[in-house]
Design an enzyme around this catalytic site. Structure first.
Site, PDB file in Angstrom:
ATOM      1  N   ASP A 160     -45.137 145.137  78.244  1.00 14.95           N
ATOM      2  CA  ASP A 160     -44.058 145.487  78.386  1.00 14.95           C
ATOM      3  C   ASP A 160     -43.673 145.724  76.857  1.00 14.95           C
ATOM      4  O   ASP A 160     -43.743 144.843  75.996  1.00 14.95           O
ATOM      5  CB  ASP A 160     -42.965 144.511  78.913  1.00 14.95           C
ATOM      6  CG  ASP A 160     -41.580 144.965  78.954  1.00 14.95           C
ATOM      7  OD1 ASP A 160     -41.249 146.196  78.145  1.00 14.95           O
ATOM      8  OD2 ASP A 160     -40.726 144.244  79.423  1.00 14.95           O
ATOM      9  N   GLU A 203     -45.251 149.126  80.321  1.00 17.90           N
ATOM     10  CA  GLU A 203     -43.746 149.061  80.646  1.00 17.90           C
ATOM     11  C   GLU A 203     -42.739 149.684  79.531  1.00 17.90           C
ATOM     12  O   GLU A 203     -42.963 149.421  78.275  1.00 17.90           O
ATOM     13  CB  GLU A 203     -43.258 147.528  81.008  1.00 17.90           C
ATOM     14  CG  GLU A 203     -41.854 147.499  81.664  1.00 17.90           C
ATOM     15  CD  GLU A 203     -41.462 146.181  82.180  1.00 17.90           C
ATOM     16  OE1 GLU A 203     -42.518 145.431  82.730  1.00 17.90           O
ATOM     17  OE2 GLU A 203     -40.327 145.795  81.849  1.00 17.90           O
ATOM     18  N   GLU A 219     -35.831 149.167  84.904  1.00 16.95           N
ATOM     19  CA  GLU A 219     -34.853 147.978  84.737  1.00 16.95           C
ATOM     20  C   GLU A 219     -33.657 148.231  84.551  1.00 16.95           C
ATOM     21  O   GLU A 219     -32.641 147.757  85.126  1.00 16.95           O
ATOM     22  CB  GLU A 219     -35.517 147.044  83.954  1.00 16.95           C
ATOM     23  CG  GLU A 219     -35.335 147.281  82.445  1.00 16.95           C
ATOM     24  CD  GLU A 219     -35.982 146.139  81.607  1.00 16.95           C
ATOM     25  OE1 GLU A 219     -35.206 145.481  81.088  1.00 16.95           O
ATOM     26  OE2 GLU A 219     -37.460 146.347  81.162  1.00 16.95           O
ATOM     27  N   HIS A 255     -38.337 144.085  88.991  1.00 24.69           N
ATOM     28  CA  HIS A 255     -38.026 143.560  87.478  1.00 24.69           C
ATOM     29  C   HIS A 255     -37.176 142.141  88.080  1.00 24.69           C
ATOM     30  O   HIS A 255     -36.489 142.283  88.976  1.00 24.69           O
ATOM     31  CB  HIS A 255     -37.324 144.374  86.879  1.00 24.69           C
ATOM     32  CG  HIS A 255     -36.600 143.919  85.470  1.00 24.69           C
ATOM     33  ND1 HIS A 255     -35.568 143.385  85.174  1.00 24.69           N
ATOM     34  CD2 HIS A 255     -37.435 144.000  84.189  1.00 24.69           C
ATOM     35  CE1 HIS A 255     -35.362 142.908  83.683  1.00 24.69           C
ATOM     36  NE2 HIS A 255     -36.565 143.327  83.376  1.00 24.69           N
TER      37      HIS A 255
HETATM   38 MG    MG Z   1     -38.873 144.904  80.815  1.00 26.12          MG
END
Ligand code: MG
Length: 385
Positions: A211, A237, A263, A312
């Site tokens: 991420d 991500e 998210e 998420h």
């Molecule tokens: Mg994230």
């Protein structure tokens, strides 16, 4: 089954772990701070919003909205705007209530953020009520479980040195987990270097995700992705800014590896463009932001685009985690659910029966509704601290 009362509990747990570990940038004069490497405001506390909705027949349900900062704002929306409308409504009309709450401020531009977070807390509580009223778990009300254990990945290795990171990751591997997501975004070269030594330490069959918290331009993200592909990283991500759908699509097209985002999005309307433009390969709605009702709609829409869902899950506590597990059980195009070990520990302190995530899997709570019971004495004592 009319709604009689709604109680809100904005929670700021002072002694909680600092999310993502590092506290660089922490301030003395405020609960909130911005880390030098990321853009978002974080709290030194573990913050969330819990809601208890009670019906005239005595059945009550718990809801939760993801509220990493300023949970009182989300609480005020429920208290001032929703409560007068909700009192006296039949708690079982979940879809109808969702739509009416969403419609209530739509033309004024409030169709995301705090507004939908507030709807989410109500939505989750109503599902809990419905389940308790018919003595069935929420996953069953949704249509059943495609899986009775939910694959989980450990989110974050919050350590500062190479040796410490490898040590902690290997500890997770020894505990039976086979998937870890690293929170990076320190620059293309450093991210690739960290990914490389983690891959070497964990072995070729371990699932690794990265991420990067919206850190990069499109060319930087592509450059990083090409390096990560060689390391067999499962997904990248949040490579670029959340609003940049075309840019994310460009990154996704340029790379063989999967790009994951979502998210920051709340509704099917917001996910639609991403799917239409093939802007990413995996969607990551957070149940604490989208709720149970909308999660099912988003997942169904994604299924039609052959796009998996990897929900998420960040600082949501027990109600949010339980709702995520029920929902994950019911999503056919489900990939894997995020697991935050330090948050889960705090979450379980507020529950009478702990939630379990062991050997790489969440266990599905079996009681009616969400299958979790909040310890209200504990909750009230945490509120007053
Ligand atoms: Mg994230």
């Amino acid at each position: 089954m009319k709604i009689k009362s709604i109680e809100i509990f904005p929670l700021k747990i002072r002694q909680g772990p600092v999310y993502l570990g590092s506290s660089s940038g922490l301030r003395k004069d405020s609960d909130y701070y911005v880390r030098p490497e990321y853009r978002s405001i974080y709290s030194r506390n573990l913050e969330t919003l819990l809601v208890k909705i009670t019906t005239e027949c005595g059945i009550y349900g718990w809801g939760e909205a993801l509220a990493p900062v300023a949970p009182e704002v989300t609480g005020e929306i429920i208290d001032k705007l929703f409560t007068p409308f909700l009192i006296g409504q039949d708690a079982r009309n979940i879809d109808v209530i969702w739509s009416k709450l969403y419609d209530s401020m739509r033309e004024r531009g409030y169709f995301s953020g705090f507004m939908v977070d507030a709807i989410t807390a109500v939505d989750v509580a109503l599902w809990d009520i419905l389940g308790k009223s018919v003595q069935l778990p929420v996953y069953q009300l949704l249509g059943g479980a495609y899986r009775d254990r939910i694959p989980a990945y450990v989110s974050g290795i919050p350590k500062d040195t190479r040796e410490e990171r490898i040590k902690l990751a290997l500890e997770w591997k020894a505990k039976g987990f086979n998937a870890i997501k690293l929170h990076l975004g320190y620059g293309v070269r450093e991210d690739a270097e960290i990914a490389a030594y983690m891959r070497e330490a964990l072995g070729s069959s371990f699932r690794l995700m990265i991420d990067v918290h919206w850190s990069y331009t499109v060319p930087e993200a592509i450059q990083l992705g090409r390096k990560l592909e060689k390391l067999d990283i499962e997904f990248l991500e949040a490579p670029t800014a959340p609003e940049d759908i075309d840019g994310t699509a460009e990154v996704s097209r340029a790379l063989d590896m999967a790009v994951a985002t979502g998210e920051a999005k709340r509704t099917r309307y917001q996910f639609k463009d991403r799917l239409m433009k093939r802007a990413c390969d995996i969607l990551q709605p957070d149940l604490g932001r989208v709720g149970i009702t909308e999660m099912k709609k988003i997942a169904t829409m994604a299924e039609a685009f052959n796009t998996p869902i990897a929900p998420h899950l960040s600082v949501g506590l027990g109600v949010c985690i339980a709702a995520s597990i029920h929902s994950s059980a019911n999503i056919p195009n489900f990939l894997i659910l995020e697991y935050q070990p330090t948050v889960m520990e705090v979450a379980n302190k507020l529950l009478k029966q702990p939630l379990v995530c062991e050997n790489g899997f969440y266990e599905l709570p079996e009681g009616p509704g969400l299958g979790v019971e909040i310890d209200e004495d504990q909750l009230r004592s945490m509120m007053n601290r």
